[in-house]
Design a protein around this motif. Structure first.
Motif, PDB file in Angstrom:
ATOM      1  N   ARG A  16     184.244 -52.581 -56.566  1.00 52.69           N
ATOM      2  CA  ARG A  16     184.756 -52.451 -57.926  1.00 52.69           C
ATOM      3  C   ARG A  16     185.536 -53.702 -58.334  1.00 52.69           C
ATOM      4  N   THR A  17     185.390 -54.135 -59.567  1.00 48.56           N
ATOM      5  CA  THR A  17     186.106 -55.315 -60.044  1.00 48.56           C
ATOM      6  C   THR A  17     187.589 -55.007 -60.158  1.00 48.56           C
ATOM      7  N   PRO A  18     188.442 -56.035 -60.070  1.00 50.15           N
ATOM      8  CA  PRO A  18     189.878 -55.783 -60.047  1.00 50.15           C
ATOM      9  C   PRO A  18     190.403 -55.033 -61.261  1.00 50.15           C
ATOM     10  N   HIS A  19     189.755 -55.168 -62.426  1.00 49.91           N
ATOM     11  CA  HIS A  19     190.292 -54.568 -63.634  1.00 49.91           C
ATOM     12  C   HIS A  19     189.624 -53.235 -63.971  1.00 49.91           C
ATOM     13  N   HIS A  22     190.441 -46.886 -61.682  1.00 47.17           N
ATOM     14  CA  HIS A  22     190.292 -46.404 -60.320  1.00 47.17           C
ATOM     15  C   HIS A  22     190.946 -45.045 -60.179  1.00 47.17           C
ATOM     16  N   TRP A 192     190.850 -48.403 -49.774  1.00 53.81           N
ATOM     17  CA  TRP A 192     191.284 -47.480 -50.819  1.00 53.81           C
ATOM     18  C   TRP A 192     191.257 -46.021 -50.377  1.00 53.81           C
ATOM     19  N   HIS A 246     192.241 -62.274 -55.046  1.00 46.83           N
ATOM     20  CA  HIS A 246     192.426 -61.300 -56.123  1.00 46.83           C
ATOM     21  C   HIS A 246     192.908 -59.944 -55.637  1.00 46.83           C
ATOM     22  N   TRP A 247     192.756 -59.636 -54.351  1.00 49.24           N
ATOM     23  CA  TRP A 247     193.102 -58.287 -53.896  1.00 49.24           C
ATOM     24  C   TRP A 247     194.598 -57.984 -54.026  1.00 49.24           C
ATOM     25  N   GLU A 250     195.296 -56.415 -57.346  1.00 49.76           N
ATOM     26  CA  GLU A 250     194.714 -55.071 -57.410  1.00 49.76           C
ATOM     27  C   GLU A 250     195.524 -54.072 -56.584  1.00 49.76           C
ATOM     28  N   ARG A 253     198.456 -53.123 -58.622  1.00 47.17           N
ATOM     29  CA  ARG A 253     198.134 -52.196 -59.709  1.00 47.17           C
ATOM     30  C   ARG A 253     197.989 -50.770 -59.192  1.00 47.17           C
ATOM     31  N   ARG A 254     197.363 -50.639 -58.055  1.00 49.64           N
ATOM     32  CA  ARG A 254     197.123 -49.290 -57.521  1.00 49.64           C
ATOM     33  C   ARG A 254     198.354 -48.707 -56.835  1.00 49.64           C
TER      34      ARG A 254
END
Length: 345
Positions: A16-19, A22, A192, A246-247, A250, A253-254
């Motif tokens: 899945r892309t970062p944006h 989820h 995840w 980039h992780w 992300e 965000r999560r």
């Protein structure tokens, strides 16, 4: 084989892309061992592994260890062991045993991260600093988290000291290694995914790294970091071993409101070889900011010689990068090996 033999460069990821939106991960059952993991996790690489030309260049340059000047500060490496802090169910405390090994006290549990109590690991000189916590001084270990299978993070002699009923949380595909050693409470997780033990949540999150332990198992098991959350919602992110990428944003965000990020700052030179799998000190500070964390504790330095930077340079550079970023000095927990810090509610 240790991390210094890995050197990827950026590549697309199929996840899945970062944006993208989820959903909250479903808690997986404790002791879950799957038999249907993919044969390889190479599609999770964020960079290709090094080829023959890179190997030849490394052999020509011979830049895999610091020179005499880089080793002269070994006596000055920070080592200040002390007693483990008292820890009740509402305590969040960390003690740095060295390298990526931490004693986490969270939600009434004692959790070890990537425990390496051995004096030496395969392919490297002996430890530069002793282990910061004597094994006999540890309280009963309630759980262990493993980031990946490299020898400086997955140490068989250390794990052999643990009772075989110790709960162990591991990346996808690594459960069989523990099952062969008769560990009976092993939980494998994909990125995840999460599991819970006595009110503490264990979320497995991505990292920019790879895995290999033998000549025939490259990327056969996954790699990553962990976010541990107690009943009060306090969170610790243990990054394991990772490059910058980039992780981090992300993960932030999560898992908003990370109270403490344990981030690697060492084993980064030469950059052309290691930049994709090991953050340097400046990148570690950027990763901290991407996570949106409140405090940072550096790790993965001052213990083993895995690369060519001077042994004390990671600490000097991370302090300078922190200052340049204008971050509060009290939020950088640059602990000596063996030291502890308690997070006051």
């Amino acid at each position: 084989m240790t991390e210094q033999t890995a050197r990827p460069a950026r590549a697309p990821h199929s996840a899945r892309t970062p944006h993208a939106p989820h959903p909250a991960p479903v808690l997986q059952p404790l002791g879950r061992l799957r038999r249907d993991w993919p044969r390889s996790f190479a599609d999770r690489l964020t960079a290709p592994l090094p080829g023959v030309r890179a190997m030849a260049r490394l052999a020509r340059e011979g830049a895999v260890r610091p020179g005499p000047e880089g080793l002269r500060d070994i006596p000055r490496l920070p080592f200040a062991p002390g007693p483990l802090p008292e820890a009740g169910p509402d305590t969040l405390a960390v003690t740095w045993a060295g390298h990526a090994s931490w004693v986490l006290r969270i939600g009434g549990l004692t959790v070890l991260t990537d425990p390496v109590w051995s004096r030496r690991i395969l392919g490297t000189p002996a430890r530069l600093t002793p282990v910061g916590v004597r094994w006999e001084d540890l309280p009963p270990v309630d759980a262990v988290v493993i980031s990946h299978n490299h020898f400086d993070h997955l140490d068989a002699p250390t794990l052999k000291r643990l009772p075989r009923r110790t709960p162990v949380f591991v990346p996808a595909g690594l459960g069989r290694w523990f099952a062969r050693r008769r560990f009976s409470r092993v939980t494998e997780l994909d990125w995840w995914e999460a599991a819970e033990l006595r009110g503490v949540r264990f979320d497995f999150v991505p990292a920019h790294h790879w895995s290999k332990r033998t000549l025939l198992d490259t990327c056969r098991s996954l790699w990553g970091g962990w976010v541990l959350t107690d009943r009060a919602g306090r969170r610790v992110h243990f990054a394991g071993d990772t490059g910058y990428g980039h992780w981090f944003a992300e993960i932030g965000r999560r898992h908003p409101g990370i109270d403490l990020a344990l981030l690697p700052i060492g084993a980064y030179d030469p950059r052309w070889w290691l930049s994709d799998v090991h953050t340097d000190p400046e990148e570690a500070v950027r990763a901290f900011q991407d996570l949106g964390a409140r405090r940072m504790a550096p790790m993965h330095w001052a213990t083993f010689v895995l690369s060519s930077e001077p042994v004390l340079e990671p600490l000097t550079r991370v302090r300078a990068a922190w200052d340049r970023a204008g971050l509060p000095r009290e939020d950088l927990w640059d602990l000596p090996v063996g030291a502890s810090r308690v997070l006051v509610p």
